[in-house]
Motif scaffolding. Structure first.
Motif, short mmCIF file in Angstrom:
data_model
loop_
_atom_site.label_atom_id
_atom_site.label_comp_id
_atom_site.label_asym_id
_atom_site.label_seq_id
_atom_site.Cartn_x
_atom_site.Cartn_y
_atom_site.Cartn_z
N GLU A 7 -15.40 4.39 -18.83
CA GLU A 7 -14.52 3.35 -18.27
C GLU A 7 -13.06 3.82 -18.30
O GLU A 7 -12.33 3.65 -17.32
CB GLU A 7 -14.68 2.05 -19.05
N PHE A 50 -8.67 6.24 -11.17
CA PHE A 50 -8.35 5.18 -10.22
C PHE A 50 -6.84 4.93 -10.16
O PHE A 50 -6.25 4.89 -9.07
CB PHE A 50 -9.08 3.88 -10.62
N GLU A 64 -13.12 -2.69 -4.67
CA GLU A 64 -12.47 -3.93 -5.09
C GLU A 64 -10.98 -3.90 -4.72
O GLU A 64 -10.43 -4.88 -4.22
CB GLU A 64 -12.64 -4.14 -6.60
N THR A 75 -10.75 4.58 -15.06
CA THR A 75 -9.48 3.85 -14.95
C THR A 75 -8.33 4.82 -14.73
O THR A 75 -7.46 4.58 -13.89
CB THR A 75 -9.24 2.99 -16.21
N ASN A 125 -16.62 1.84 -6.77
CA ASN A 125 -16.66 0.38 -6.90
C ASN A 125 -15.26 -0.18 -7.17
O ASN A 125 -14.88 -1.22 -6.63
CB ASN A 125 -17.62 -0.06 -8.01
N SER A 126 -14.49 0.53 -8.00
CA SER A 126 -13.10 0.13 -8.26
C SER A 126 -12.27 0.21 -6.99
O SER A 126 -11.46 -0.68 -6.70
CB SER A 126 -12.48 1.01 -9.34
N THR A 157 -18.74 4.23 -10.26
CA THR A 157 -17.78 3.32 -10.88
C THR A 157 -16.41 3.45 -10.22
O THR A 157 -15.73 2.45 -9.96
CB THR A 157 -17.70 3.57 -12.40
#
Length: 176
Positions: A11, A18, A84, A15, A80-81, A77
């Motif tokens: 995660e 991202f 969003e 992050t 997906n970020s 992941t």
């Protein structure tokens, strides 16, 4: 490593990547060079350079993770970020302009354009030699060397930075 600390590590890694992908500070230098030396449409360049940065970050995950067992989870992941994030941009843009905009679909279209260009020039050793001109073409100034170089620079900048994030993550996983 416990599954909880592994999930937290993934995660945190996603992050970091991202946040790097959507950050705009590092784009400003490229935009400044173009604005001082080119007649390129800066609105188009600024729009396309952010798309390229996001795509390059995502591509870097898949490229540099190779056969890593967490590659699929990390890539999924990350995307997906981004999806969003794109939804939020689309909603905000639609509200302010009154037009429906699907930012994630635009990202997918750009992926197809860059992949097709790379496939067409599959014998090229340095992908940035294809990415730069393709980026400039998307900006509407395919002959502009400053725009071509901006595309190359952002692509290479993303590869270097995402690779560093991934290498740091591998070291952390090794010692946990």
């Amino acid at each position: 490593m416990t599954s909880s600390s592994k999930a937290e590590g993934i995660e945190n890694l996603v992050t970091d990547i991202f946040n790097f992908a959507i950050a705009r500070e590092d784009l400003k230098e490229q935009l400044k060079i173009i604005s001082e030396n080119s007649n390129a449409n800066l609105v188009a360049v600024e729009y396309e350079i952010q798309l390229l940065k996001i795509l390059s970050a995502g591509w870097s995950i898949s490229f540099f993770m190779g056969q890593d067992p967490d590659k699929t989870l990390i890539a999924k992941t990350f995307w997906n970020s981004i999806q969003e994030f794109a939804k939020n941009i689309s909603d905000m843009t639609s509200t302010t302009t009154g037009k429906d905009i699907d930012y994630f679909n635009i990202l997918k279209e750009r992926v197809d354009i860059y992949v097709n260009a790379l496939s067409y020039f599959s014998d090229v050793q340095d992908p940035s030699a294809v990415i730069g001109p393709t980026f400039a073409k998307l900006c509407g100034c395919e002959e502009d060397i400053y725009t071509i170089n901006a595309g190359k620079n952002i692509f290479n900048h993303c590869l270097k930075n995402v690779k560093a994030f991934l290498e740091n993550d591998r070291l952390e996983r090794k010692f946990i």
